[in-house]
Design an enzyme around this catalytic site. Structure first.
Site, PDB file in Angstrom:
ATOM      1  N   LEU A  15       0.959  -1.010   0.084  1.00  0.00           N
ATOM      2  CA  LEU A  15       0.030  -0.067  -0.048  1.00  0.00           C
ATOM      3  C   LEU A  15       0.901   0.973   0.069  1.00  0.00           C
ATOM      4  O   LEU A  15       2.036   1.123   0.403  1.00  0.00           O
ATOM      5  CB  LEU A  15      -1.074  -0.200   1.151  1.00  0.00           C
ATOM      6  CG  LEU A  15      -1.818  -1.217   1.320  1.00  0.00           C
ATOM      7  CD1 LEU A  15      -2.520  -1.117   2.695  1.00  0.00           C
ATOM      8  CD2 LEU A  15      -2.455  -1.587   0.291  1.00  0.00           C
ATOM      9  N   GLY A  60       1.053  -5.180   1.385  1.00  0.00           N
ATOM     10  CA  GLY A  60      -0.153  -5.538   0.598  1.00  0.00           C
ATOM     11  C   GLY A  60       0.340  -6.166  -0.549  1.00  0.00           C
ATOM     12  O   GLY A  60      -0.565  -6.833  -1.260  1.00  0.00           O
ATOM     13  N   ASN A  83       5.611  -7.368   6.134  1.00  0.00           N
ATOM     14  CA  ASN A  83       6.750  -6.891   6.992  1.00  0.00           C
ATOM     15  C   ASN A  83       5.991  -5.813   7.681  1.00  0.00           C
ATOM     16  O   ASN A  83       7.019  -4.688   8.029  1.00  0.00           O
ATOM     17  CB  ASN A  83       7.716  -6.232   5.829  1.00  0.00           C
ATOM     18  CG  ASN A  83       7.127  -5.423   5.017  1.00  0.00           C
ATOM     19  OD1 ASN A  83       6.190  -5.120   4.615  1.00  0.00           O
ATOM     20  ND2 ASN A  83       8.102  -4.400   4.409  1.00  0.00           N
ATOM     21  N   GLU A  84       4.751  -5.645   8.045  1.00  0.00           N
ATOM     22  CA  GLU A  84       4.256  -4.402   8.566  1.00  0.00           C
ATOM     23  C   GLU A  84       5.063  -4.379   9.909  1.00  0.00           C
ATOM     24  O   GLU A  84       5.200  -2.940  10.127  1.00  0.00           O
ATOM     25  CB  GLU A  84       2.761  -4.730   8.849  1.00  0.00           C
ATOM     26  CG  GLU A  84       1.758  -4.393   7.703  1.00  0.00           C
ATOM     27  CD  GLU A  84       1.847  -5.559   6.803  1.00  0.00           C
ATOM     28  OE1 GLU A  84       2.545  -6.725   6.953  1.00  0.00           O
ATOM     29  OE2 GLU A  84       0.878  -5.568   5.902  1.00  0.00           O
TER      30      GLU A  84
HETATM   31  C1  LIG Z   1      -3.338  -1.058  10.842  1.00  0.00           C
HETATM   32  C2  LIG Z   1      -2.864  -0.375   9.316  1.00  0.00           C
HETATM   33  C3  LIG Z   1      -2.378  -1.696   8.394  1.00  0.00           C
HETATM   34  C4  LIG Z   1      -1.638  -0.892   7.212  1.00  0.00           C
HETATM   35  C5  LIG Z   1      -0.968  -2.009   6.401  1.00  0.00           C
HETATM   36  C6  LIG Z   1      -0.183  -1.720   5.354  1.00  0.00           C
HETATM   37  C7  LIG Z   1       0.121  -2.577   4.517  1.00  0.00           C
HETATM   38  C8  LIG Z   1       1.423  -1.992   3.502  1.00  0.00           C
HETATM   39  O1  LIG Z   1       1.326  -2.630   2.494  1.00  0.00           O
HETATM   40  S1  LIG Z   1       2.455  -1.174   4.099  1.00  0.00           S
HETATM   41  C9  LIG Z   1       3.590  -0.865   2.776  1.00  0.00           C
HETATM   42  C10 LIG Z   1       4.970  -1.822   2.776  1.00  0.00           C
HETATM   43  N1  LIG Z   1       5.695  -1.627   2.035  1.00  0.00           N
HETATM   44  C11 LIG Z   1       6.906  -1.576   1.951  1.00  0.00           C
HETATM   45  O2  LIG Z   1       7.449  -1.856   2.989  1.00  0.00           O
HETATM   46  C12 LIG Z   1       7.781  -1.627   0.755  1.00  0.00           C
HETATM   47  C13 LIG Z   1       8.571  -0.575   0.635  1.00  0.00           C
HETATM   48  N2  LIG Z   1       9.482  -0.045  -0.589  1.00  0.00           N
HETATM   49  C14 LIG Z   1      10.416  -0.965  -0.797  1.00  0.00           C
HETATM   50  O3  LIG Z   1      10.918  -2.063   0.164  1.00  0.00           O
HETATM   51  C15 LIG Z   1      11.359  -0.935  -2.051  1.00  0.00           C
HETATM   52  O4  LIG Z   1      10.764   0.143  -2.744  1.00  0.00           O
HETATM   53  C16 LIG Z   1      11.018  -2.209  -3.229  1.00  0.00           C
HETATM   54  C17 LIG Z   1      11.771  -3.205  -2.868  1.00  0.00           C
HETATM   55  C18 LIG Z   1       9.403  -2.224  -3.331  1.00  0.00           C
HETATM   56  C19 LIG Z   1      11.574  -1.476  -4.555  1.00  0.00           C
HETATM   57  O5  LIG Z   1      12.668  -0.973  -4.571  1.00  0.00           O
HETATM   58  P1  LIG Z   1      13.225   0.038  -5.570  1.00  0.00           P
HETATM   59  O6  LIG Z   1      14.865   0.357  -5.155  1.00  0.00           O
HETATM   60  O7  LIG Z   1      12.920  -0.557  -6.988  1.00  0.00           O
HETATM   61  O8  LIG Z   1      12.420   1.230  -5.303  1.00  0.00           O
HETATM   62  P2  LIG Z   1      12.934   2.328  -4.383  1.00  0.00           P
HETATM   63  O9  LIG Z   1      13.733   3.104  -5.168  1.00  0.00           O
HETATM   64  O10 LIG Z   1      13.221   2.045  -3.090  1.00  0.00           O
HETATM   65  O11 LIG Z   1      11.591   3.210  -4.300  1.00  0.00           O
HETATM   66  C20 LIG Z   1      11.063   4.443  -5.151  1.00  0.00           C
HETATM   67  C21 LIG Z   1      10.184   5.347  -4.330  1.00  0.00           C
HETATM   68  O12 LIG Z   1       9.148   4.621  -3.990  1.00  0.00           O
HETATM   69  C22 LIG Z   1       9.078   4.894  -2.573  1.00  0.00           C
HETATM   70  N3  LIG Z   1       7.963   3.973  -2.126  1.00  0.00           N
HETATM   71  C23 LIG Z   1       8.652   2.444  -2.255  1.00  0.00           C
HETATM   72  N4  LIG Z   1       7.426   1.657  -1.736  1.00  0.00           N
HETATM   73  C24 LIG Z   1       6.503   2.501  -1.232  1.00  0.00           C
HETATM   74  C25 LIG Z   1       5.331   2.514  -0.749  1.00  0.00           C
HETATM   75  N5  LIG Z   1       5.102   1.296  -0.454  1.00  0.00           N
HETATM   76  N6  LIG Z   1       4.391   3.673  -0.524  1.00  0.00           N
HETATM   77  C26 LIG Z   1       5.197   4.763  -0.670  1.00  0.00           C
HETATM   78  N7  LIG Z   1       6.318   4.930  -1.269  1.00  0.00           N
HETATM   79  C27 LIG Z   1       6.992   3.801  -1.605  1.00  0.00           C
HETATM   80  C28 LIG Z   1      10.297   5.066  -2.230  1.00  0.00           C
HETATM   81  O13 LIG Z   1      10.110   5.869  -1.053  1.00  0.00           O
HETATM   82  C29 LIG Z   1      11.104   5.859  -3.397  1.00  0.00           C
HETATM   83  O14 LIG Z   1      10.603   7.316  -3.291  1.00  0.00           O
HETATM   84  P3  LIG Z   1      11.452   8.421  -3.852  1.00  0.00           P
HETATM   85  O15 LIG Z   1      11.445   8.143  -5.342  1.00  0.00           O
HETATM   86  O16 LIG Z   1      10.762   9.748  -3.620  1.00  0.00           O
HETATM   87  O17 LIG Z   1      13.160   8.091  -3.289  1.00  0.00           O
END
Ligand SMILES: CCCC/C=C/CC(=O)SCCNC(=O)CCNC(=O)[C@H](O)C(C)(C)COP(=O)(O)OP(=O)(O)OC[C@H]1O[C@@H](n2cnc3c(N)ncnc32)[C@H](O)[C@@H]1OP(=O)(O)O
Length: 206
Positions: A15, A60, A83-84
């Site tokens: 998400l 997500g 990984n929350e």
């Molecule tokens: C009770 C409430 C429960 C709420 C539940 C939530 C469930 C969820 O899904 S929380 C989201 C969990 N997601 C993550 O932890 C993923 C985090 N991202 C990563 O680990 C990496 O980005 C990746 C392995 C998916 C990809 O790596 P890659 O090197 O290709 O990409 P990056 O250069 O790291 O990321 C680019 C850019 O995007 C931003 N970003 C990445 N993921 C998210 C995200 N899920 N939400 C918002 N933003 C995200 C990251 O900060 C980078 O931003 P900038 O371009 O501004 O530096």
């Protein structure tokens, strides 16, 4: 139906965390309700579904993959998991129950509490995915082969069987949609949760 990604190395990054950081309650409410409804639709499809996980699949992303009937993942370099806890947040009950349905209570509890992201090999070993393939094309082929099994299965028998298997988790969310939403809205307003999200977002920036 095959769920896959057009990106090079991300199946689904989960998400959008920025929706949870300093949230507007009305917007967050719409966001979460849409997620609940999307998940209910995906988890209860009347047709077979496969996720071809051709990139990283945290939180997500893992939920969506687990909600399909079968998971084929491209290895060995990608990771998948709920990984929350690594973000300092909690996977809601229906996320957790979806994982329990796939890998069982004990493995799910360890996986959820540690927020572990599994490599393709590790995911195969614990049953989080069904098959590992070395490239996206062969993974897509495997996914299609799985779907072909259903040419010989009655759609009615398929759907009834899936409904019985998934009913407890589905029914819980249907019965508790508002409670689940209220929890998320309240939880996301906690200063501790907000601090955790701020730190996590900072850690993602390059
Ligand atoms: C009770 C409430 C429960 C709420 C539940 C939530 C469930 C969820 O899904 S929380 C989201 C969990 N997601 C993550 O932890 C993923 C985090 N991202 C990563 O680990 C990496 O980005 C990746 C392995 C998916 C990809 O790596 P890659 O090197 O290709 O990409 P990056 O250069 O790291 O990321 C680019 C850019 O995007 C931003 N970003 C990445 N993921 C998210 C995200 N899920 N939400 C918002 N933003 C995200 C990251 O900060 C980078 O931003 P900038 O371009 O501004 O530096």
């Amino acid at each position: 139906m095959i769920l896959t990604s057009g990106l090079q190395k991300v199946f689904c990054a989960g998400l959008d965390i920025t929706e949870f950081y300093n949230p507007n309650p009305d917007r967050l409410s719409k966001f979460w309700t849409t997620l609940q409804d999307t998940w209910l639709s995906l988890y209860t499809t009347s047709f077979p579904t496969v996720s071809v996980i051709n990139g990283h699949s945290p939180a997500g992303g893992c939920l969506f993959a687990m909600s399909c009937d079968y998971r084929v993942m491209v290895g060995p370099n990608y990771t998948i998991g709920l990984n929350e806890t690594k973000l300092g947040i909690v996977a809601p009950k229906w996320f957790q129950d979806t994982m329990v349905a796939v890998i069982g209570q004990r493995k799910a509890e360890v996986s959820l509490t540690t927020g572990k992201m599994y490599t393709t090999d590790e995911a195969l070993q614990i049953g989080l995915i069904d098959e590992s393939l070395p490239d996206a094309n062969s993974a897509l082929k495997k996914g299609t082969q799985f779907l072909n099994n259903f040419q010989k299965i009655s759609p009615w028998a398929y759907k009834m069987t899936k409904d019985i298997s998934r009913q407890p988790t589905v029914q819980w969310l249907i019965d508790n949609k508002q409670k689940d939403l209220d929890f998320v809205i309240k939880y996301m307003q906690s200063p501790t949760v907000q601090k955790n999200l701020e730190l996590y977002l900072q850690s993602l920036k390059k």
